[in-house]
Design an enzyme around this catalytic site. Sequence first.
Site, short mmCIF file in Angstrom:
data_model
loop_
_atom_site.label_atom_id
_atom_site.label_comp_id
_atom_site.label_asym_id
_atom_site.label_seq_id
_atom_site.Cartn_x
_atom_site.Cartn_y
_atom_site.Cartn_z
N CYS A 1 29.44 -17.45 12.98
CA CYS A 1 30.64 -18.28 13.13
C CYS A 1 31.20 -18.66 11.76
CB CYS A 1 30.32 -19.52 13.95
SG CYS A 1 31.75 -20.61 14.13
N CYS B 1 32.53 -22.23 11.47
CA CYS B 1 31.47 -23.25 11.37
C CYS B 1 30.82 -23.24 9.99
CB CYS B 1 30.35 -23.00 12.40
SG CYS B 1 30.90 -22.46 14.00
N ASP B 2 30.54 -22.07 9.47
CA ASP B 2 29.64 -21.98 8.31
C ASP B 2 30.29 -21.46 7.03
OD1 ASP B 2 27.54 -22.93 9.87
OD2 ASP B 2 27.11 -20.92 10.64
#
Length: 320
Positions: free
Chosen positions: A138, A141-142
């Site tokens: 992701c 997200c990261d």
Amino acid sequence: MSQEIEHVQCLIIGSGPAGYTAAIYAARADLKPVMYTGMEPGGQLTQTTEVDNFPGYPSGITGPEMMEDLRKQAERFGTDIRFGYVSEVDFLSVPRKVIVDDIKTITADTVIISTGATAKWLGLPSEQKYNGFGVSACAVCDGFFFKGQDVAIVGAGDTAAEEATYLAKLCRKVYMLVRRDEFRASKAMVHRVMNTPNIEVIYNTETQEIIGNGKNVTAVRVLNNQTNEESDIPVEGFFVAIGHKPNTDIFKGWLDMDETGYLKTIPGSTKTNVEGVFAAGDVQDHYYRQAVTAAGSGCMAALDAERYLAAKEDEVKMVS
Ligand code: NDP
């Protein structure tokens, strides 16, 4: 088959942000929700490390901690949370029927499906070893953790193209590993990738291994499937964007789905094609796939369930 039958007003299947949010709202509306968590309580977020983009956590929080908070909040209002796996459904019967762990039968006036989706992985042991330590599925997200660094992303669909351009804004260089000599992504997305100077597309390339120093990723070993040449690309992050699989196998034949298995809902609502059955979160959303959007649709599902039950009650009163 079934030994025991229990009736509930509101059954929630799945325990990610969509399921827990639905549970909080349904419990507060006195629907006495019962939730079955599935085999991975907390869902995909329990696989991530830091979550920095969920509103309300100014210093960030880990995925498992956030799911624990959501669970406690759902329980605080009386949600009955149970570990168990829904193995079969019968959405023709009224009330709707669901079998848990192959043995227990539950009938429900309303069902909220929030079974999520599962990221597809390449299946390399090194990918598993460094998951959360440089390997991620992701970018949104990261990606932040790789600011100013070099990363690689594997995949050639719309998700990979979108995530590569997202990463390109944060990272110094993005290597995009495409296994064929062309993209699957739409022309517009490919155009965007091609017009991003710090993305280098490497065609005919398969990932052989994620290389690390025992703690973090340091490189990716790739194979050119035309020349059979192997090489190492130094990177700090490795993103996998080869698609997701919605967890909808048990609903096949009962609920309308798109060609990739995502549940279809009536636009602007969480209603499926079966009355009293609602879908929230990634199981019906291949587009946004964020914890916060899943939570939002979980809230919608609980409100839709509550209003559905109220309308049914009104119908009964009108008849009597
Ligand atoms: P897709 O299934 O469309 O694409 C998956 C990609 O991963 C393909 O290019 C495939 O390669 C590649 N791949 C699969 N397995 C491997 C492997 N083992 N090694 C290397 N590469 C691999 O998934 P997406 O998540 O990209 O998209 C899912 C759906 O969501 C699509 O319908 C898409 O259009 C949509 N979407 C739309 C967006 C938008 O409109 N902005 C954004 C994101 C998704 P190959 O091509 O060789 O099969």
